[in-house]
Design an enzyme around this catalytic site. Structure first.
Site, mmCIF file in Angstrom:
data_model
loop_
_atom_site.group_PDB
_atom_site.id
_atom_site.type_symbol
_atom_site.label_atom_id
_atom_site.label_comp_id
_atom_site.label_asym_id
_atom_site.label_seq_id
_atom_site.Cartn_x
_atom_site.Cartn_y
_atom_site.Cartn_z
ATOM 1 N N GLU A 124 -0.999 -6.893 -3.408
ATOM 2 C CA GLU A 124 0.445 -7.131 -3.596
ATOM 3 C C GLU A 124 1.295 -6.360 -2.591
ATOM 4 O OE1 GLU A 124 -0.117 -3.390 -6.094
ATOM 5 O OE2 GLU A 124 -1.297 -4.982 -5.165
ATOM 6 N N CYS A 126 -6.219 -1.891 -8.852
ATOM 7 C CA CYS A 126 -6.253 -0.434 -8.879
ATOM 8 C C CYS A 126 -6.354 0.073 -10.326
ATOM 9 C CB CYS A 126 -5.042 0.128 -8.135
ATOM 10 S SG CYS A 126 -5.207 1.884 -7.690
ATOM 11 N N HIS A 128 -4.788 -2.880 -2.824
ATOM 12 C CA HIS A 128 -3.557 -3.500 -3.323
ATOM 13 C C HIS A 128 -3.136 -4.731 -2.523
ATOM 14 C CE1 HIS A 128 -2.127 -0.356 -6.193
ATOM 15 N NE2 HIS A 128 -2.959 0.387 -5.496
#
Length: 223
Positions: free
Chosen positions: A197, A87, A195
């Site tokens: 994660e 990002c 994302h």
């Protein structure tokens, strides 16, 4: 020997804690790096996480790209260290010229926060070797400036050299060729807007599909 993966924090970074948790879940040791660090502390790979570094002043990622830690990252990337930009981290990597193109305001000028399916286009990078080409992974995305753009010859180069890593299946932000993530010429520097994660645990994510990126890096380091 346990792999050491650095996670950078800039003023305004939001997702460094999540990135660090993903690294730990994957089985690597987390090394916390601050924007003013000039020493990468013996890490094997590095994650430039998401957020709004320096409040997105000037352009998203522009100030972070010239921070001392990024000068060290650029040097390490030139020597083959795996680097992942997520990002705002992707924006930082383009501003640092580690990756081509730019991330601009989303089509319609709206901030989007949504779970999205990505197609894995290139499964031969340092961060995607645990996937298969054509596989779809479900990960969250949240950005206002994630529309990938580049000159026509750059797009042709990325497509022709197989450097598009992820493609949106919905292309909600209007990126050229639905590009969600790209890699450098070595396949060791990867940037993407969504994302991974946030998709490493059943309890908190829409899937665990993002974990493969961190497992891929650990495998690359061990090879």
């Amino acid at each position: 020997m346990t792999a050491k993966i650095g996670v950078i924090t800039f003023p305004g970074t939001l997702d460094d804690v999540d990135a660090a948790r993903a690294v730990r879940i994957a089985g690597a040791e987390v090394v916390n790096l601050w924007h003013a660090d000039e020493d990468l502390k013996g890490i094997d790979a590095v994650v430039v996480p998401g957020g709004f570094s320096y409040g997105d002043y000037l352009r998203s990622g522009a100030i972070s790209a010239i921070a001392p830690v990024m000068r060290a990252v650029v040097d390490a990337a030139g020597k083959g260290m795996p680097v992942l930009g997520i990002c705002n981290g992707f924006q930082v990597l383009t501003e640092a010229r580690l990756l081509p193109g730019a991330l601009t305001r989303n089509e319609g000028l709206h901030f989007h926060c949504t779970d999205t399916y990505l197609e894995v286009v290139n499964a031969d990078t340092a961060w995607t070797s645990n996937y298969e080409a054509g596989q779809r992974i479900l990960v969250p995305a949240k950005h206002g400036e994630g529309r990938f753009q580049a000159a026509p010859d750059t797009i042709e180069m990325l497509e022709g050299e197989g450097r598009v890593v992820f493609r949106y299946t919905d292309n909600y932000n209007g990126s050229l060729n639905a590009i969600a993530g790209i890699t450098n010429e070595t396949g060791r520097v990867v940037g993407l807007m969504p994302h991974p994660e946030h998709a490493v645990e059943v309890l908190t994510g829409p899937s665990t599909d993002g974990l493969g990126m961190f497992l891929s890096a650990i495998g690359t380091i061990a090879a």
